[in-house]
Design a protein around this motif. Structure first.
Motif, PDB file in Angstrom:
ATOM      1  N   PHE A 304      23.348  28.254  -4.518  1.00  0.00           N
ATOM      2  CA  PHE A 304      22.980  26.830  -4.575  1.00  0.00           C
ATOM      3  C   PHE A 304      24.184  25.884  -4.526  1.00  0.00           C
ATOM      4  O   PHE A 304      24.001  24.675  -4.656  1.00  0.00           O
ATOM      5  N   LEU A 305      25.380  26.421  -4.327  1.00  0.00           N
ATOM      6  CA  LEU A 305      26.553  25.545  -4.277  1.00  0.00           C
ATOM      7  C   LEU A 305      26.420  24.435  -3.230  1.00  0.00           C
ATOM      8  O   LEU A 305      26.740  23.275  -3.522  1.00  0.00           O
ATOM      9  N   PRO A 306      25.963  24.730  -1.991  1.00  0.00           N
ATOM     10  CA  PRO A 306      25.835  23.626  -1.022  1.00  0.00           C
ATOM     11  C   PRO A 306      24.938  22.498  -1.514  1.00  0.00           C
ATOM     12  O   PRO A 306      25.258  21.319  -1.330  1.00  0.00           O
ATOM     13  N   GLN A 307      23.804  22.859  -2.161  1.00  0.00           N
ATOM     14  CA  GLN A 307      22.914  21.821  -2.667  1.00  0.00           C
ATOM     15  C   GLN A 307      23.527  21.058  -3.835  1.00  0.00           C
ATOM     16  O   GLN A 307      23.354  19.852  -3.971  1.00  0.00           O
ATOM     17  N   ILE A 308      24.276  21.776  -4.690  1.00  0.00           N
ATOM     18  CA  ILE A 308      24.927  21.124  -5.837  1.00  0.00           C
ATOM     19  C   ILE A 308      25.950  20.105  -5.351  1.00  0.00           C
ATOM     20  O   ILE A 308      26.035  18.983  -5.858  1.00  0.00           O
ATOM     21  N   VAL A 309      26.726  20.497  -4.337  1.00  0.00           N
ATOM     22  CA  VAL A 309      27.748  19.595  -3.797  1.00  0.00           C
ATOM     23  C   VAL A 309      27.092  18.436  -3.046  1.00  0.00           C
ATOM     24  O   VAL A 309      27.494  17.274  -3.186  1.00  0.00           O
ATOM     25  N   LYS A 310      26.061  18.741  -2.255  1.00  0.00           N
ATOM     26  CA  LYS A 310      25.389  17.684  -1.488  1.00  0.00           C
ATOM     27  C   LYS A 310      24.770  16.640  -2.417  1.00  0.00           C
ATOM     28  O   LYS A 310      24.731  15.443  -2.098  1.00  0.00           O
ATOM     29  N   ALA A 311      24.302  17.095  -3.592  1.00  0.00           N
ATOM     30  CA  ALA A 311      23.672  16.189  -4.552  1.00  0.00           C
ATOM     31  C   ALA A 311      24.655  15.171  -5.118  1.00  0.00           C
ATOM     32  O   ALA A 311      24.255  14.175  -5.724  1.00  0.00           O
ATOM     33  N   MET A 312      25.960  15.429  -4.899  1.00  0.00           N
ATOM     34  CA  MET A 312      26.966  14.462  -5.344  1.00  0.00           C
ATOM     35  C   MET A 312      27.097  13.296  -4.366  1.00  0.00           C
ATOM     36  O   MET A 312      27.908  12.389  -4.584  1.00  0.00           O
ATOM     37  N   GLY A 313      26.320  13.354  -3.279  1.00  0.00           N
ATOM     38  CA  GLY A 313      26.298  12.228  -2.360  1.00  0.00           C
ATOM     39  C   GLY A 313      27.029  12.437  -1.054  1.00  0.00           C
ATOM     40  O   GLY A 313      27.231  11.488  -0.301  1.00  0.00           O
ATOM     41  N   TYR A 314      27.400  13.672  -0.746  1.00  0.00           N
ATOM     42  CA  TYR A 314      28.151  13.945   0.475  1.00  0.00           C
ATOM     43  C   TYR A 314      27.198  14.219   1.646  1.00  0.00           C
ATOM     44  O   TYR A 314      26.060  14.648   1.454  1.00  0.00           O
ATOM     45  N   SER A 315      27.696  14.004   2.866  1.00  0.00           N
ATOM     46  CA  SER A 315      26.901  14.274   4.058  1.00  0.00           C
ATOM     47  C   SER A 315      26.756  15.790   4.250  1.00  0.00           C
ATOM     48  O   SER A 315      27.446  16.585   3.604  1.00  0.00           O
ATOM     49  N   ILE A 316      25.869  16.179   5.168  1.00  0.00           N
ATOM     50  CA  ILE A 316      25.636  17.605   5.420  1.00  0.00           C
ATOM     51  C   ILE A 316      26.922  18.312   5.844  1.00  0.00           C
ATOM     52  O   ILE A 316      27.290  19.356   5.301  1.00  0.00           O
ATOM     53  N   LEU A 317      27.638  17.734   6.836  1.00  0.00           N
ATOM     54  CA  LEU A 317      28.844  18.393   7.344  1.00  0.00           C
ATOM     55  C   LEU A 317      29.962  18.405   6.306  1.00  0.00           C
ATOM     56  O   LEU A 317      30.671  19.407   6.143  1.00  0.00           O
ATOM     57  N   LYS A 318      30.135  17.304   5.577  1.00  0.00           N
ATOM     58  CA  LYS A 318      31.186  17.263   4.569  1.00  0.00           C
ATOM     59  C   LYS A 318      30.879  18.231   3.426  1.00  0.00           C
ATOM     60  O   LYS A 318      31.791  18.835   2.837  1.00  0.00           O
TER      61      LYS A 318
END
Length: 493
Positions: A304-318
């Motif tokens: 779930f790391l990608p979802q955890i990081v994305k939830a911080m407000g970053y774009s899909i690619l970033k």
């Protein structure tokens, strides 16, 4: 660690001190004057240069195919398939249902077949399933794919660890097993990098970016089967990369290591006794419970790391790019911790040290609201996320003797430990974003419980060593005892 206690006369037994019975594997004590450090170092270097990249690559691509659903989810899979948060969580969990069911049987089967054949068959099979994942159109199709993937990959990790345990000595194992968990961490980094590039193919030939992700990563996995069949030795005494002198030395080294345990291996008609002994062994269950708790962190973090990081407000690619350095830190940290553990020939102190990092990391994630603090918590967490399960697995391998008992014990440990994979899909729910309070809180509680069971396992092993020492001091020698119950076997602490 194994030493020659039973060879002493009963009137000499009082000279034994178990605290000092830890000669380095491959030491003069074991080789009785035939130890050649230069030749051994050269032989081990060759083994490492061939075996570790192969098993590392195979586990990396397996973990890539297993965990890329996280990258796909952050890239639109959930919306394109019309999945609810419950359905996505179910798809994550169902992988581990079949995965768990095959671990013990595959561990036993592994001792009966050629390693390269079994590993290549598994690798090719999940590669094809990975490719077909790219053509899933519904929740039902995704469920079938995840169940098949779990069924095939369930036998891989026990097979790889048992292979390493069969070719390396006890004091060399943690460092080598670290390559498997390092491969899992690197799979996250490489998966993020691949996702960053492959998601740009969105719309090519009418396929979504996440579909290309599954298809191309599945094609990459086929290389693992080719590599295993062409280069991984089934028998180290006939290994293509060792010369005749090194092959002979390997055989002598293995014989000397196991000289005190000739009776370890059960006669064919008594195989069931070793299997039953594994199921009755308390240390197997102490290790399994701590493995379950440690893998809650491992699977939850890596999936779930990608979802955890994305939830911080970053774009899909970033998001994909930001996961790369996190996994790299996890890889490097585990190699350092495992190397130190092998050097000092201790497991418990390093397990406790590794557990401190997820505890601190989860506390930061739960208590902080700023993205900078949360990202710092993620980096701290990753230092111990991979080391805990890896060292604990090595610890059980170190303390179980007899091929069939070890295979069964590892199968039990991994089956119980991997139930965590079913759990993590239910605690990291998409509707809990962005805080994921349930997931982080549950994981924090589990790693604290793991610390308790690490200590309980260490206490049990020390007590068993002391009981054996006390018995031997009284002249009570048991020449018929086998494996880790024999007079010559001293448990790693």
């Amino acid at each position: 660690m194994a030493t020659s206690i039973s060879e002493k006369k009963s009137h000499e037994v009082e000279e034994i001190n178990i605290d000092h019975l830890e000669p380095v594997p491959g030491s003069v004590e074991q080789f009785d004057g035939n130890f050649n450090p230069q030749l051994e170092k050269k032989m081990l270097r060759k083994m490492d240069l061939v075996i570790l990249p192969i098993i590392g690559w195979v586990y990396l691509i397996a973990y890539l195919d297993r965990s890329n659903i996280g990258n796909a989810a952050s890239a639109g899979l959930i919306d394109d398939l019309g999945l609810s948060s419950t359905q996505y969580s179910a798809a994550i969990s169902l992988f581990y249902v079949t995965y768990i069911l095959v671990e013990v049987p595959c561990s036993i089967v592994f001792k009966k077949v050629k390693p390269a054949i079994m590993l290549a068959t598994l690798t090719l099979s999940w590669s094809l399933v990975g490719i077909f994942s790219g053509f899933v159109k519904s929740f039902g199709g995704l469920v079938v794919i995840r169940l098949l993937l779990g069924l095939i990959e369930g036998g891989l990790f026990p097979a790889l660890t048992l292979y390493l345990a069969s070719v390396y000595q006890r004091g060399e194992l943690a460092y080598r097993v670290s390559y498997l968990f390092t491969a899992a961490a690197l799979a996250g980094a490489i998966g993020g990098l691949l996702a960053y590039g492959l998601l740009k193919m969105d719309g090519l030939h009418g396929l979504k970016g996440w579909q290309w992700l599954f298809i191309i990563e599945g094609c990459i996995s086929v290389t693992g089967a080719i590599l295993v069949l062409s280069a991984l030795p089934n028998d180290m005494t006939k290994a293509w990369f060792l010369n005749e002198e090194e092959q002979a030395y390997y055989l002598k080294r293995k014989q000397m290591q196991e000289m005190s345990f000739i009776k370890d291996q059960a006669p064919p008609k008594e195989d069931s006794k070793d299997i039953k002994a594994a199921f009755k062994d308390p240390k197997v269950y102490l290790s399994s419970i701590s493995q379950f708790c440690a893998e809650i962190v491992f699977f939850g973090f890596s999936t779930f790391l990608p979802q955890i990081v994305k939830a911080m407000g970053y774009s899909i690619l970033k998001t994909q790019l930001l996961t790369i350095p996190i996994y790299v830190v996890g890889s490097i940290s585990f190699i350092i911790i495992a190397s130190a553990s092998d050097y000092f020939k201790k497991r418990l102190p390093f397990l406790l040290c590794a557990a401190c990092f997820p505890i601190i990391g989860y506390i930061i994630l739960l208590a902080s609201s700023g993205n900078a603090a949360k990202m710092g918590g993620v980096f701290i967490l990753t230092v111990g996320a991979f080391a805990g399960p890896g060292l604990n697995l090595s610890w059980l391998n170190n303390n179980t003797a007899g091929d069939l008992k070890r295979a069964t014990s590892v199968g039990i440990q991994l089956s119980i430990g991997n139930i965590s994979g079913v759990v993590i899909g239910q605690i990291y729910r998409s509707n809990d974003s962005p805080k994921y309070t349930l997931g982080h809180g549950f994981s924090l509680g589990c790693i604290i419980v793991a610390v308790f069971f690490y200590c309980a396992q260490g206490f049990y092993l020390r007590r068993e060593n002391n009981k054996k020492q006390a018995r031997l001091l009284k002249g009570d020698v048991r020449p018929d005892a086998r494996g880790d119950e024999s007079d010559d076997f001293i448990f790693y602490l």
